[in-house]
Design an enzyme around this catalytic site. Sequence first.
Site, short mmCIF file in Angstrom:
data_model
loop_
_atom_site.label_atom_id
_atom_site.label_comp_id
_atom_site.label_asym_id
_atom_site.label_seq_id
_atom_site.Cartn_x
_atom_site.Cartn_y
_atom_site.Cartn_z
N HIS A 153 0.59 -1.16 -0.01
CA HIS A 153 -0.06 -0.02 0.13
C HIS A 153 0.68 1.35 0.26
CE1 HIS A 153 -3.25 2.82 0.89
NE2 HIS A 153 -2.61 3.11 1.79
N ASP A 158 -15.40 3.24 8.13
CA ASP A 158 -14.43 4.18 7.79
C ASP A 158 -14.94 5.27 6.69
OD1 ASP A 158 -11.48 5.24 7.44
OD2 ASP A 158 -11.82 4.28 5.51
N ARG A 188 -14.74 13.30 9.41
CA ARG A 188 -13.41 13.98 9.61
C ARG A 188 -13.27 15.18 8.67
NH1 ARG A 188 -9.74 9.15 9.32
NH2 ARG A 188 -8.22 10.74 9.52
N SER A 229 -7.69 4.01 9.84
CA SER A 229 -8.37 4.21 8.62
C SER A 229 -7.69 3.39 7.35
CB SER A 229 -8.37 5.89 8.04
OG SER A 229 -9.07 5.78 6.77
N LYS A 281 -8.64 -0.66 5.87
CA LYS A 281 -9.21 -1.16 4.45
C LYS A 281 -8.32 -2.26 3.93
CE LYS A 281 -9.07 3.32 3.82
NZ LYS A 281 -9.64 4.83 3.68
N1 URA Z 1 -6.19 8.19 3.68
C1 URA Z 1 -7.09 7.34 4.32
O1 URA Z 1 -7.47 6.17 3.81
N2 URA Z 1 -7.47 7.35 5.62
C2 URA Z 1 -6.93 8.88 6.24
O2 URA Z 1 -7.61 9.01 7.41
C3 URA Z 1 -6.37 9.66 5.67
C4 URA Z 1 -5.70 9.30 4.50
#
Ligand code: URA
Length: 433
Positions: free
Chosen positions: A82, A161, A168, A183, A187
């Site tokens: 990632h 999320d 946010r 976050s 994923k």
């Molecule tokens: N990228 C994400 O996937 N989540 C965040 O909180 C910030 C950047």
Amino acid sequence: MRMVDIIENKRDGRELSTEEIQFFIKGYTDGSIPDYQASALMMAIFFQGMTEKERADLTLAMVQSGDQIDLSEIEGIKVDKHSTGGVGDTTTLVLGPLVAALDVPVAKMSGRGLGHTGGTIDKLESVKGFHVEIENQEFIDLVNKNKVAVIGQSGNLTPADKKLYALRDVTATVDSIPLIAASIMSKKIAAGADAIVLDVKTGAGAFMKTLDDSRELAKAMVRIGNNVGRNTMAVISDMSQPLGYAIGNVLEVKEAIDTLKGEGPEDLTELCLTLGSHMVYLAKKANTLKEAREMLQGVINDGTALKVFKTFLSSQGGDASVVDDPSKLPQAKYLIELEAKEDGYVSEIVADEIGTAAMLLGAGRATKESVIDLAVGLVLRKKIGDQVKKGESLVTIYSNFEDVEEVKTKLYENITISSKKVPAPVLIHEEIT
Ligand code: URA
Ligand code: CA
């Protein structure tokens, strides 16, 4: 349990229990906890932070808020890579076939690009016929057969999320390391990875602009991964200038092909070998990182990596003949050179602004609905540290419209030439395990 008590606990700096975090995530996902209470908690976390245990609990609660991809039918250790996002970052296109050539299964779920960063799916779709709308079973079968496949984001992954990130975004609570780390990791974990290699970018083109922040984020993510039973490590890599030379979909596919042939840009090649070595090592296909790197170099040199790339493209409907003849990819109408206005050394190429310049040409999406032009983009002719003579090309602009003055202005503003020689930036800053 009451949400107001959870907010108060965090406000006053007490550690939340696993049950409190699960109560919040479940209630926020199903709508029984309103935005105003979730906002208050996010702000309390922003100021008070989270302990290591809370971070792992939050990540797992978000993973459990929706579907989880089951990759257990795929043989071997599934290692996901990632990147926190950068400009001209072509590593995924290279790494997939490269590590697959060593029997490391790559089951990639990927997205489209937004803003100044390109998405892997957009890049791949510049190959005629290639598609990622495949059924889960076909995806799994393809990975078992070819060791690499890409599927579009589908299903209801980490809805908590999605909802929290949007909240946010409008409550000034994005910039919290524990929230960002949870976050991103939620994923990856929901997507089924057994092990995770993180490429945390640092510099002007990155989400984290300073090395200190990047290191803190990298450590937070590595700890979460390892605490929830996924072998995780991170590489902190430079994104002060774009990676490689090409920025734009077709241009990056060509760059990936060159790199798989062993003829790619030095920085892109080095980053792919570094990340790839860790993937091969975590997949237990090599005993040391050094051995892993030699194996990767081997499949580049003997053509196996390129062959795997062709099989991967054709297995998902793509015209693999573009690999031997990239002129079959969509081509831009105009090639325009950006000439240096003075002699000197390139001292700065502000990555995110260069990404925005490529977006102005149509290579990236300004909004989710934008239609992108796969053929256009930029190819840097110089990178930081290179000497340049007045009149020499700094960048080739690939455009489908003739008037590129706005793009040129942006490029001139963000490429600095200095009279003194400047060293090239360090590419790999740190490795965190
Ligand atoms: N990228 C994400 O996937 N989540 C965040 O909180 C910030 C950047
Ligand atoms: Ca590139």
